[in-house]
Design a protein around this motif. Structure first.
Motif, PDB file in Angstrom:
ATOM      1  N   VAL A  10       1.962  23.754  13.945  1.00  7.37           N
ATOM      2  CA  VAL A  10       3.349  23.827  14.409  1.00  7.37           C
ATOM      3  C   VAL A  10       4.033  24.946  13.639  1.00  7.37           C
ATOM      4  N   GLY A  11       4.864  25.710  14.317  1.00  3.46           N
ATOM      5  CA  GLY A  11       5.564  26.813  13.671  1.00  3.46           C
ATOM      6  C   GLY A  11       6.628  26.327  12.695  1.00  3.46           C
ATOM      7  N   PRO A  12       7.136  27.238  11.864  1.00  3.43           N
ATOM      8  CA  PRO A  12       8.179  26.844  10.917  1.00  3.43           C
ATOM      9  C   PRO A  12       9.460  26.473  11.646  1.00  3.43           C
ATOM     10  N   PRO A  13      10.296  25.654  11.017  1.00  5.74           N
ATOM     11  CA  PRO A  13      11.548  25.266  11.682  1.00  5.74           C
ATOM     12  C   PRO A  13      12.519  26.446  11.704  1.00  5.74           C
ATOM     13  N   PRO A  14      13.391  26.511  12.704  1.00  2.48           N
ATOM     14  CA  PRO A  14      14.394  27.581  12.712  1.00  2.48           C
ATOM     15  C   PRO A  14      15.355  27.409  11.532  1.00  2.48           C
ATOM     16  N   VAL A  15      16.152  28.427  11.314  1.00  4.56           N
ATOM     17  CA  VAL A  15      17.120  28.386  10.215  1.00  4.56           C
ATOM     18  C   VAL A  15      18.101  27.246  10.458  1.00  4.56           C
ATOM     19  N   GLY A  16      18.352  26.439   9.402  1.00  4.01           N
ATOM     20  CA  GLY A  16      19.277  25.309   9.494  1.00  4.01           C
ATOM     21  C   GLY A  16      18.607  24.025   9.938  1.00  4.01           C
ATOM     22  N   TYR A  17      17.287  24.039  10.199  1.00  2.00           N
ATOM     23  CA  TYR A  17      16.545  22.842  10.632  1.00  2.00           C
ATOM     24  C   TYR A  17      15.444  22.551   9.618  1.00  2.00           C
ATOM     25  N   ARG A  18      14.996  21.307   9.606  1.00  3.45           N
ATOM     26  CA  ARG A  18      13.865  20.902   8.772  1.00  3.45           C
ATOM     27  C   ARG A  18      13.000  19.933   9.555  1.00  3.45           C
ATOM     28  N   TRP A  19      11.696  19.968   9.222  1.00  5.10           N
ATOM     29  CA  TRP A  19      10.776  18.977   9.756  1.00  5.10           C
ATOM     30  C   TRP A  19      10.869  17.736   8.877  1.00  5.10           C
ATOM     31  N   VAL A  20      11.042  16.574   9.499  1.00  2.08           N
ATOM     32  CA  VAL A  20      11.163  15.310   8.786  1.00  2.08           C
ATOM     33  C   VAL A  20      10.081  14.367   9.315  1.00  2.08           C
ATOM     34  N   ARG A  21       9.356  13.742   8.382  1.00  2.93           N
ATOM     35  CA  ARG A  21       8.353  12.775   8.810  1.00  2.93           C
ATOM     36  C   ARG A  21       9.008  11.392   8.873  1.00  2.93           C
ATOM     37  N   TYR A  22       8.767  10.739  10.008  1.00  3.68           N
ATOM     38  CA  TYR A  22       9.233   9.358  10.171  1.00  3.68           C
ATOM     39  C   TYR A  22       8.065   8.559  10.718  1.00  3.68           C
ATOM     40  N   GLY A  23       7.340   7.875   9.819  1.00  3.91           N
ATOM     41  CA  GLY A  23       6.151   7.134  10.225  1.00  3.91           C
ATOM     42  C   GLY A  23       5.085   8.091  10.750  1.00  3.91           C
ATOM     43  N   PRO A  24       4.558   7.857  11.975  1.00  7.38           N
ATOM     44  CA  PRO A  24       3.524   8.741  12.529  1.00  7.38           C
ATOM     45  C   PRO A  24       4.116   9.950  13.260  1.00  7.38           C
ATOM     46  N   ASP A  25       5.442  10.042  13.330  1.00 12.63           N
ATOM     47  CA  ASP A  25       6.076  11.100  14.123  1.00 12.63           C
ATOM     48  C   ASP A  25       6.657  12.186  13.221  1.00 12.63           C
ATOM     49  N   LEU A  26       6.829  13.359  13.820  1.00 12.94           N
ATOM     50  CA  LEU A  26       7.441  14.496  13.126  1.00 12.94           C
ATOM     51  C   LEU A  26       8.705  14.862  13.899  1.00 12.94           C
ATOM     52  N   LEU A  27       9.837  14.887  13.199  1.00 12.26           N
ATOM     53  CA  LEU A  27      11.133  15.128  13.832  1.00 12.26           C
ATOM     54  C   LEU A  27      11.692  16.457  13.354  1.00 12.26           C
ATOM     55  N   LEU A  28      12.214  17.246  14.299  1.00  8.12           N
ATOM     56  CA  LEU A  28      12.917  18.479  13.947  1.00  8.12           C
ATOM     57  C   LEU A  28      14.404  18.139  13.928  1.00  8.12           C
ATOM     58  N   VAL A  29      15.020  18.236  12.729  1.00 10.71           N
ATOM     59  CA  VAL A  29      16.387  17.739  12.544  1.00 10.71           C
ATOM     60  C   VAL A  29      17.284  18.850  12.028  1.00 10.71           C
ATOM     61  N   ASN A  30      18.502  18.908  12.564  1.00 10.83           N
ATOM     62  CA  ASN A  30      19.522  19.819  12.054  1.00 10.83           C
ATOM     63  C   ASN A  30      20.043  19.208  10.757  1.00 10.83           C
ATOM     64  N   VAL A  31      19.842  19.924   9.631  1.00  7.58           N
ATOM     65  CA  VAL A  31      20.168  19.333   8.329  1.00  7.58           C
ATOM     66  C   VAL A  31      21.681  19.206   8.117  1.00  7.58           C
ATOM     67  N   ARG A  32      22.499  19.943   8.852  1.00 11.01           N
ATOM     68  CA  ARG A  32      23.952  19.835   8.675  1.00 11.01           C
ATOM     69  C   ARG A  32      24.510  18.640   9.417  1.00 11.01           C
ATOM     70  N   THR A  33      24.006  18.403  10.627  1.00  8.42           N
ATOM     71  CA  THR A  33      24.564  17.313  11.448  1.00  8.42           C
ATOM     72  C   THR A  33      23.665  16.084  11.490  1.00  8.42           C
ATOM     73  N   GLY A  34      22.345  16.222  11.222  1.00 11.10           N
ATOM     74  CA  GLY A  34      21.412  15.114  11.314  1.00 11.10           C
ATOM     75  C   GLY A  34      20.933  14.853  12.730  1.00 11.10           C
ATOM     76  N   ARG A  35      21.318  15.707  13.688  1.00 10.29           N
ATOM     77  CA  ARG A  35      20.918  15.510  15.078  1.00 10.29           C
ATOM     78  C   ARG A  35      19.454  15.906  15.254  1.00 10.29           C
ATOM     79  N   ILE A  36      18.698  15.079  15.970  1.00 11.88           N
ATOM     80  CA  ILE A  36      17.272  15.344  16.234  1.00 11.88           C
ATOM     81  C   ILE A  36      17.172  16.331  17.389  1.00 11.88           C
ATOM     82  N   ALA A  37      16.522  17.482  17.128  1.00 12.98           N
ATOM     83  CA  ALA A  37      16.395  18.530  18.141  1.00 12.98           C
ATOM     84  C   ALA A  37      15.044  18.477  18.854  1.00 12.98           C
ATOM     85  N   ASP A  38      14.028  17.926  18.217  1.00 16.48           N
ATOM     86  CA  ASP A  38      12.700  17.862  18.838  1.00 16.48           C
ATOM     87  C   ASP A  38      11.899  16.769  18.142  1.00 16.48           C
TER      88      ASP A  38
END
Length: 196
Positions: free
Chosen positions: A161-189
Motif C-alpha cells: 500500500v502506498g504512503p498516506p497523503p499529507v495530513g492522513y495516517r494509516w491506523v490499525r484497528y484489529g484486522p483492518d487498516l484505516l486511512l484517517v484524517n489526523v485533524r478531524t478523525g474522519r475515516i477516508a479509506d
C-alpha cells in the motif's frame, strides 16, 4: 708416321669418351649434343639426385615422419591431425547493480485495495478497555484514542500500500487498516483483512 698417330687417336678417343661418363643435362641454350660415344637413338641417362621435401614448419599441420617403430618396415608417415576447436569457456555472471526499489504512489483516499496488496501476519491486536471489533465504514469518525502513536501503522510498504497523503495516517484497528484524517478523525479509506 701421320697414319700411325691418326690410327692411335681413333682407337683411344672413343675409350676416353666412355671413361668420362654421361654428359650434363641440357641447359638454357638448347639440347645437349651427343658425345663421341653416343650411338643411334639411345640417350645417355644422367643419375638424378633423390627428391626430398623440406621439413614442415611447426604448427602448419603438414604430414610428419615418425621414427621407425619396432617391427618390419621403415618410417611411417602419419597424416596431419586436425586441430580440435576449443569449446567456449563460460564467463562468470557479472554482478548486476541493485535495482532501485520503485516507490509506491501515495494512496488515494477511497481507492481501497491496490492491485499489489498482500495481507500479512501481524502481531496480536489488543483492543483498549471497552472496545471490541467493529466494521468501520468510510465517513465515520474514529475516536481520538486511536489517533496516537500506539495505533499508527507505518509498515504500509509491506502490505503493498502506498504512503498516506499529507495530513492522513494509516491506523490499525484489529484486522483492518484505516486511512484517517489526523485533524478531524474522519475515516477516508478502509482495507479490510489487511492482517491475519
Amino acid at each position: 708416321m701421320k697414319r700411325l698417330v691418326l690410327l692411335t687417336a681413333l682407337l683411344v678417343l672413343p675409350e676416353l669418351a666412355l671413361a668420362q661418363g654421361p654428359q650434363p643435362a641440357p641447359g638454357r641454350d638448347g639440347p645437349a649434343r651427343p658425345g663421341p660415344g653416343h650411338q643411334g637413338g639411345q640417350r645417355p641417362q644422367s643419375p638424378r639426385p633423390p627428391v626430398t621435401n623440406p621439413p614442415p614448419r611447426p604448427g602448419t599441420g603438414g604430414s610428419q615422419i615418425q621414427p621407425p617403430r619396432p617391427g618390419p618396415g621403415g618410417p611411417q608417415i602419419q597424416p596431419a591431425r586436425p586441430s580440435r576447436p576449443q569449446p567456449p569457456r563460460p564467463q562468470p555472471p557479472r554482478p548486476q547493480p541493485p535495482r532501485p526499489v520503485k516507490p509506491l504512489p501515495p494512496h488515494r483516499p477511497g481507492a481501497g485495495r491496490p492491485p499489489q496488496f498482500r495481507p500479512i501476519h501481524g502481531p496480536v491486536f489488543r483492543y483498549p478497555h471497552g472496545y471490541r471489533y467493529r466494521r468501520w465504514v468510510i465517513g465515520l469518525i474514529l475516536p481520538r484514542l486511536f489517533l496516537s502513536q500506539s495505533y499508527f501503522y507505518d509498515g504500509y510498504y509491506d502490505l503493498g500500500v502506498g504512503p498516506p497523503p499529507v495530513g492522513y495516517r494509516w491506523v490499525r484497528y484489529g484486522p483492518d487498516l484505516l486511512l484517517v484524517n489526523v485533524r478531524t478523525g474522519r475515516i477516508a479509506d478502509i482495507i479490510y483483512g489487511a492482517f491475519y
